[in-house]
Design an enzyme around this catalytic site. Structure first.
Site, PDB file in Angstrom:
ATOM      1  NE  ARG A   1      -3.742   1.509   2.214  1.00  0.00           N
ATOM      2  CZ  ARG A   1      -3.786   2.436   3.454  1.00  0.00           C
ATOM      3  NH1 ARG A   1      -2.842   2.537   4.164  1.00  0.00           N
ATOM      4  NH2 ARG A   1      -4.771   3.456   3.425  1.00  0.00           N
TER       5      ARG A   1
ATOM      6  CG  MET B   1     -15.408   4.121  -4.287  1.00  0.00           C
ATOM      7  SD  MET B   1     -16.118   5.123  -3.073  1.00  0.00           S
ATOM      8  CE  MET B   1     -17.666   5.773  -4.065  1.00  0.00           C
TER       9      MET B   1
ATOM     10  CB  VAL C   1      -8.695   4.345   3.779  1.00  0.00           C
ATOM     11  CG1 VAL C   1      -8.082   5.472   4.799  1.00  0.00           C
ATOM     12  CG2 VAL C   1     -10.073   4.264   4.040  1.00  0.00           C
TER      13      VAL C   1
ATOM     14  CG  HIS D   1     -18.690  10.860   2.990  1.00  0.00           C
ATOM     15  ND1 HIS D   1     -18.389   9.633   2.653  1.00  0.00           N
ATOM     16  CD2 HIS D   1     -19.547  10.853   4.072  1.00  0.00           C
ATOM     17  CE1 HIS D   1     -19.014   8.874   3.547  1.00  0.00           C
ATOM     18  NE2 HIS D   1     -20.087   9.441   4.277  1.00  0.00           N
TER      19      HIS D   1
ATOM     20  CG  ASP E   1      -7.801  12.875   9.260  1.00  0.00           C
ATOM     21  OD1 ASP E   1      -8.218  11.961   8.453  1.00  0.00           O
ATOM     22  OD2 ASP E   1      -8.159  13.514  10.192  1.00  0.00           O
ATOM     23  CD  GLU E   2      -2.330  10.990   8.423  1.00  0.00           C
ATOM     24  OE1 GLU E   2      -3.062  11.703   9.324  1.00  0.00           O
ATOM     25  OE2 GLU E   2      -1.196  11.096   7.969  1.00  0.00           O
TER      26      GLU E   2
ATOM     27  CE  LYS F   1     -30.965  19.458  -9.419  1.00  0.00           C
ATOM     28  NZ  LYS F   1     -32.444  19.474  -9.163  1.00  0.00           N
TER      29      LYS F   1
ATOM     30  CD  GLU G   1     -21.872  13.640  -3.703  1.00  0.00           C
ATOM     31  OE1 GLU G   1     -20.873  13.426  -4.568  1.00  0.00           O
ATOM     32  OE2 GLU G   1     -22.555  12.638  -3.411  1.00  0.00           O
TER      33      GLU G   1
END
Ligand code: GAR
Length: 216
Positions: free
Chosen positions: A65, A90, A92, A109, A141-142, A172, A174
């Site tokens: 990763r 999609m 993290v 989100h 952030d993390e 709409k 967003e």
């Protein structure tokens, strides 16, 4: 003019709204690259149509990763990207990318954070039966959807809403708040103090109540 790097996994309607905002002049920005983790993402077709470079970077082709996210950071830096946009990405994001672009990565989100983080925010809200839901643009952030909130839009939710009907109403909004958040950034109006985002020249808005109180 700032340079944007957009990461997307799917349809890319948010990516489209951002590209449209740059082309109309609403945003003093240019999308330098679209990076996707999914070769079948429709966002790729959208990028082609607008002659935006596309990179397909699939996590399983990287040893781990951290290597994946430091590779993404390198690709973004190589192109002089100032702000990273997660438009339906999609995953993290890993710390090698966050470290390189701290307070310069924005995510959208489909819920009013901190409610309903993670996947299917629209379904979580519809199933819970909230009367107001919406969307949030925040710095990354993390954590998962935990970074400082920049802007939120609220929409009514109804008892018979489904993930799809509520999701459509949210999407709409967003498409309005994401370009606006990028615009605030490009105008140098955003700063972060702890958990709070300070917006230069912020104005007040009115209350939103659902159902409305005029019931007689
Ligand atoms: C959007 O609703 C976005 O808020 C959501 O995915 C959708 C992507 O649509 N993101 C997340 O759920 C992130 N956790 P799009 O590909 O049409 O922009």
């Amino acid at each position: 003019m700032i340079k944007l790097g957009v990461l997307a996994s799917g349809s890319g309607s948010n990516f489209q709204s951002i590209v449209d905002s740059t082309e109309s002049g609403y945003l003093d920005a240019r999308v330098a690259v679209l990076i996707t983790d999914k070769p079948e993402a429709y966002a790729i077709e959208r990028a082609k149509k607008h002659e935006i470079e596309q990179l397909v970077l699939i996590p399983k082709n990287f040893p781990d990763r951290d290597t994946y996210y430091s590779h993404i950071a390198d690709e973004l830096k190589k192109r002089g990207v100032d702000l990273v946009i997660l438009a339906g990405f999609m995953r993290v994001v890993g710390s090698p990318l966050i470290d390189q672009y701290r307070e310069r990565i924005m995510n959208i989100h489909p819920a009013l954070l901190p409610s309903f983080p993670g996947l299917h925010g629209q379904k979580q809200a519809a199933d819970y039966g909230v009367r107001i839901s919406g969307c949030t643009v925040h710095f990354v952030d993390e954590g998962m959807d935990t970074g400082p909130v920049i802007i939120q839009a609220a929409v009514p939710a109804y008892h018979d809403d489904t993930e799809e009907s509520l999701g459509k109403r949210i999407l709409k909004q967003e498409h309005k708040i994401f370009p606006y958040a990028i615009r605030l950034f490009s105008e140098g109006r955003l700063s972060v103090e702890g958990r709070k985002v300070i917006i230069k020249g912020e104005r007040e808005d009115s209350v939103i109540i659902n159902p409305p109180l005029d019931m007689d």
